[in-house]
Design a protein around this motif. Structure first.
Motif, mmCIF file in Angstrom:
data_model
loop_
_atom_site.group_PDB
_atom_site.id
_atom_site.type_symbol
_atom_site.label_atom_id
_atom_site.label_comp_id
_atom_site.label_asym_id
_atom_site.label_seq_id
_atom_site.Cartn_x
_atom_site.Cartn_y
_atom_site.Cartn_z
ATOM 1 N N GLU A 18 36.584 15.143 16.892
ATOM 2 C CA GLU A 18 35.314 15.766 17.529
ATOM 3 C C GLU A 18 35.327 17.201 17.245
ATOM 4 N N ASN A 19 34.337 17.842 17.216
ATOM 5 C CA ASN A 19 34.211 19.387 16.977
ATOM 6 C C ASN A 19 35.102 20.303 18.082
ATOM 7 N N LYS A 20 34.927 19.730 19.297
ATOM 8 C CA LYS A 20 35.671 20.522 20.206
ATOM 9 C C LYS A 20 37.382 20.527 19.846
ATOM 10 N N GLU A 21 37.777 19.135 19.617
ATOM 11 C CA GLU A 21 39.313 19.061 19.085
ATOM 12 C C GLU A 21 39.465 19.841 17.908
ATOM 13 N N PHE A 26 42.074 25.110 15.247
ATOM 14 C CA PHE A 26 41.879 26.310 14.619
ATOM 15 C C PHE A 26 41.492 27.680 15.315
ATOM 16 N N TYR A 27 41.585 27.336 16.658
ATOM 17 C CA TYR A 27 40.959 28.552 17.475
ATOM 18 C C TYR A 27 39.803 29.124 16.925
ATOM 19 N N ILE A 28 38.837 28.058 16.844
ATOM 20 C CA ILE A 28 37.382 28.618 16.656
ATOM 21 C C ILE A 28 36.578 27.586 17.652
ATOM 22 N N THR A 29 35.157 28.093 17.794
ATOM 23 C CA THR A 29 34.233 27.484 18.853
ATOM 24 C C THR A 29 33.838 26.179 18.009
ATOM 25 N N PRO A 30 33.383 25.219 18.738
ATOM 26 C CA PRO A 30 32.841 23.923 18.210
ATOM 27 C C PRO A 30 31.723 24.432 17.555
ATOM 28 N N LYS A 31 30.800 25.237 17.846
ATOM 29 C CA LYS A 31 29.656 25.599 17.079
ATOM 30 C C LYS A 31 29.985 26.266 15.803
ATOM 31 N N THR A 32 31.074 27.070 15.628
ATOM 32 C CA THR A 32 31.709 27.354 14.378
ATOM 33 C C THR A 32 31.939 26.319 13.334
#
Length: 70
Positions: A18-21, A26-32
């Motif tokens: 999932e995007n959150k994982e 990578f220490y970036i937001t799920p939106k990124t």
């Protein structure tokens, strides 16, 4: 296929998560993460994440053994 950025190539290995994982890795937001995935999807020319993984493997860009599923 169009050339991929270094970050896109890194994220490809984690498309089954999932995007959150992915963001936490990578220490970036799920939106990124979503932005990178949309860019990859557009370059590959598919609509679904599953199709994207299949096409990347078929093109030799992604090795099935490198795909993180858990």
């Amino acid at each position: 296929m169009t050339k991929f950025t270094e970050k896109e190539l890194e994220i490809m290995k984690y498309l089954c998560l999932e995007n959150k994982e992915i963001g936490e890795i990578f220490y970036i937001t799920p939106k990124t993460v979503q932005t990178h995935i949309v860019n990859i999807r557009q370059k590959v020319g598919v609509k679904s994440r599953a199709s994207m993984v299949v096409e990347l493997i078929k093109a030799g860009i992604l090795n099935i053994d490198d795909v993180v599923t858990n």
